[in-house]
Design an enzyme around this catalytic site. Structure first.
Site, PDB file in Angstrom:
ATOM      1  N   ASN A   7       0.951  -1.113   0.075  1.00 28.35           N
ATOM      2  CA  ASN A   7       0.009   0.029   0.030  1.00 28.35           C
ATOM      3  C   ASN A   7       0.784   1.223   0.006  1.00 28.35           C
ATOM      4  OD1 ASN A   7      -1.358   2.292   1.101  1.00 28.35           O
ATOM      5  ND2 ASN A   7      -3.252   0.883   1.667  1.00 28.35           N
ATOM      6  N   HIS A  10       1.059   6.126   1.524  1.00 33.78           N
ATOM      7  CA  HIS A  10       2.031   7.370   2.315  1.00 33.78           C
ATOM      8  C   HIS A  10       2.947   7.849   1.392  1.00 33.78           C
ATOM      9  CE1 HIS A  10       0.067   5.902   6.049  1.00 33.78           C
ATOM     10  NE2 HIS A  10       1.346   5.462   6.825  1.00 33.78           N
ATOM     11  N   HIS A  43      -5.781   3.684  -1.593  1.00 34.15           N
ATOM     12  CA  HIS A  43      -6.918   3.852  -1.393  1.00 34.15           C
ATOM     13  C   HIS A  43      -7.058   5.415  -1.766  1.00 34.15           C
ATOM     14  CE1 HIS A  43      -9.699   4.611   2.520  1.00 34.15           C
ATOM     15  NE2 HIS A  43     -10.350   5.059   1.195  1.00 34.15           N
ATOM     16  N   ARG A  45      -9.272   8.316  -1.417  1.00 33.60           N
ATOM     17  CA  ARG A  45     -10.404   8.656  -0.562  1.00 33.60           C
ATOM     18  C   ARG A  45     -11.335   9.933  -1.161  1.00 33.60           C
ATOM     19  NH1 ARG A  45      -8.584   6.943   5.159  1.00 33.60           N
ATOM     20  NH2 ARG A  45     -10.431   8.302   5.713  1.00 33.60           N
ATOM     21  N   ARG A  49      -7.014  13.023   0.105  1.00 28.41           N
ATOM     22  CA  ARG A  49      -5.950  13.786   0.937  1.00 28.41           C
ATOM     23  C   ARG A  49      -4.430  13.179   0.545  1.00 28.41           C
ATOM     24  NH1 ARG A  49      -6.945  10.651   6.778  1.00 28.41           N
ATOM     25  NH2 ARG A  49      -9.136  11.192   6.589  1.00 28.41           N
ATOM     26  N   GLU A  70      -8.462   0.224  -3.203  1.00 30.78           N
ATOM     27  CA  GLU A  70      -9.389   0.642  -2.001  1.00 30.78           C
ATOM     28  C   GLU A  70     -10.313   1.681  -2.140  1.00 30.78           C
ATOM     29  OE1 GLU A  70      -7.458   1.195   1.880  1.00 30.78           O
ATOM     30  OE2 GLU A  70      -6.202  -0.797   1.631  1.00 30.78           O
ATOM     31  N   THR A 101      -7.928   3.813   7.951  1.00 31.96           N
ATOM     32  CA  THR A 101      -9.248   3.275   8.048  1.00 31.96           C
ATOM     33  C   THR A 101      -9.496   2.578   9.397  1.00 31.96           C
ATOM     34  OG1 THR A 101      -8.732   2.400   5.640  1.00 31.96           O
ATOM     35  CG2 THR A 101     -10.690   1.328   6.862  1.00 31.96           C
ATOM     36  N   GLU A 151     -11.038  -9.195   3.042  1.00 33.75           N
ATOM     37  CA  GLU A 151      -9.751  -8.993   3.864  1.00 33.75           C
ATOM     38  C   GLU A 151      -9.886  -8.834   5.152  1.00 33.75           C
ATOM     39  OE1 GLU A 151      -7.668  -5.516   2.236  1.00 33.75           O
ATOM     40  OE2 GLU A 151      -6.444  -5.520   4.048  1.00 33.75           O
ATOM     41  N   HIS A 191      -3.757  -4.516   7.670  1.00 30.30           N
ATOM     42  CA  HIS A 191      -3.776  -3.433   8.510  1.00 30.30           C
ATOM     43  C   HIS A 191      -2.977  -3.748   9.620  1.00 30.30           C
ATOM     44  CE1 HIS A 191      -5.397   0.001  10.455  1.00 30.30           C
ATOM     45  NE2 HIS A 191      -5.751   0.513   9.227  1.00 30.30           N
ATOM     46  N   HIS A 214       2.016   1.260   5.855  1.00 25.18           N
ATOM     47  CA  HIS A 214       2.785   1.901   6.957  1.00 25.18           C
ATOM     48  C   HIS A 214       4.148   1.357   7.124  1.00 25.18           C
ATOM     49  CE1 HIS A 214       3.108   4.939  10.123  1.00 25.18           C
ATOM     50  NE2 HIS A 214       3.833   4.041  10.673  1.00 25.18           N
TER      51      HIS A 214
HETATM   52  N1  PXP Z   1      -5.866  -2.989   4.438  1.00 23.90           N
HETATM   53  C1  PXP Z   1      -6.697  -1.976   4.304  1.00 23.90           C
HETATM   54  C2  PXP Z   1      -8.164  -2.225   3.917  1.00 23.90           C
HETATM   55  C3  PXP Z   1      -6.470  -0.565   4.710  1.00 23.90           C
HETATM   56  O1  PXP Z   1      -7.110   0.288   4.727  1.00 23.90           O
HETATM   57  C4  PXP Z   1      -4.916  -0.297   5.044  1.00 23.90           C
HETATM   58  C5  PXP Z   1      -4.727   0.987   5.463  1.00 23.90           C
HETATM   59  O2  PXP Z   1      -4.896   1.994   4.413  1.00 23.90           O
HETATM   60  C6  PXP Z   1      -4.054  -1.234   5.034  1.00 23.90           C
HETATM   61  C7  PXP Z   1      -4.480  -2.745   4.711  1.00 23.90           C
HETATM   62  C8  PXP Z   1      -2.665  -1.215   5.029  1.00 23.90           C
HETATM   63  O3  PXP Z   1      -2.545  -0.881   6.577  1.00 23.90           O
HETATM   64  P1  PXP Z   1      -1.116  -0.533   7.088  1.00 23.90           P
HETATM   65  O4  PXP Z   1      -0.720   0.728   6.611  1.00 23.90           O
HETATM   66  O5  PXP Z   1      -1.387  -0.300   8.514  1.00 23.90           O
HETATM   67  O6  PXP Z   1      -0.251  -1.658   6.813  1.00 23.90           O
END
Ligand code: PXP
Length: 240
Positions: A7, A10, A43, A45, A49, A70, A101, A151, A191, A214
């Site tokens: 993801n 960031h 994602h 949004r 942002r 997403e 999220t 998921e 997540h 992250h």
């Molecule tokens: N899965 C989903 C559905 C999310 O919303 C996120 C955060 O955007 C992640 C996974 C990834 O989470 P993390 O950034 O904590 O690894």
């Protein structure tokens, strides 16, 4: 072995801190793919942002591995997915004030809408996954709505404070996996997963795709810091 979707939201967050053109999430996606990522997740949004419409369009044209978009279930987002045609959408709840999220999607409450969206996505050849807590009712509603995957939210596992809590959350994920697979769903997870806590989750058979953001972006910043500073020092020294 499970697949890894990175993801890269960031990366766009850093760009938006200056509203400039670097770092470009599309360049980051290419680096992730060259390093062996199996998919790229962003994602989009409603408040744009971090990731914006330009990113999503260019990622669709650039990413050769899986492109997982997403998004929430709002109609404008559904129309964007129909137009862009990512390989997969992951439906998430979205609250404008949240940092990331929070919680899972309520597929029981929104089952009808979920069913409509899934039909529309399937017409375009797009897989549909829902981001949910490992809860029997949520999994059943996802399956009944015709979705392809769930998921499982690993946030509660990531936040567990001691071995007992960790084991409880791992068992919930294992149970969720069993229920989802019995309902014919593909099982993803994500997540809060980090270099420290991925081990036990990676060992859960049947979790076939992880979405991690992250922690990987944090590691990338620290790993790249030395070279970035050296490169700038060289330019200052040579004046070129
Ligand atoms: N899965 C989903 C559905 C999310 O919303 C996120 C955060 O955007 C992640 C996974 C990834 O989470 P993390 O950034 O904590 O690894």
């Amino acid at each position: 072995m499970a697949l890894l979707n990175v993801n890269i939201d960031h990366v766009a967050t850093i760009r938006q801190a200056r509203k400039t053109d670097e770092p470009d999430p599309v360049w980051a996606a290419v680096q992730c793919e060259l390093a062996g990522a199996n998919g790229i997740t962003v994602h989009l949004r409603q408040d744009r942002r971090h990731i914006n419409d330009r990113d999503v369009q260019l990622l669709k044209e650039t990413v050769a591995c899986k492109f997982n978009l997403e998004m929430c279930m709002a109609e404008p987002m559904v129309k964007i997915a129909e137009k862009i045609r990512p390989d997969q959408i992951t439906l998430v709840p979205e609250n404008r004030a949240e940092l990331t999220t929070e919680g899972g999607l309520d597929c029981v409450k929104f089952q009808k809408r979920l069913e409509q969206i899934t039909k529309r996505m399937h017409k375009k050849g797009i897989l549909v996954s829902t981001f949910i807590l490992p809860d029997e009712k949520q999994i059943a509603a996802t399956a009944e709505a015709g979705c392809d995957a769930v998921e499982l939210h690993t946030g509660q596992y990531a936040n567990a404070k001691n071995d007992k809590q960790i084991e409880k959350r791992l068992n919930e994920l294992r149970d969720g996996r069993d229920i989802a697979m019995a309902a014919g769903l593909i099982v993803h997870a994500g997540h809060g997963l980090t270099y420290r806590n991925i081990g036990p989750v990676a060992k859960i058979e049947g979790l076939c795709e992880f979405n991690i953001g992250h922690s990987i972006i944090s590691r990338a910043i620290l790993d790249g810091m030395r070279k970035a500073v050296e490169d700038m020092r060289k330019l200052i020294e040579t004046g070129i």
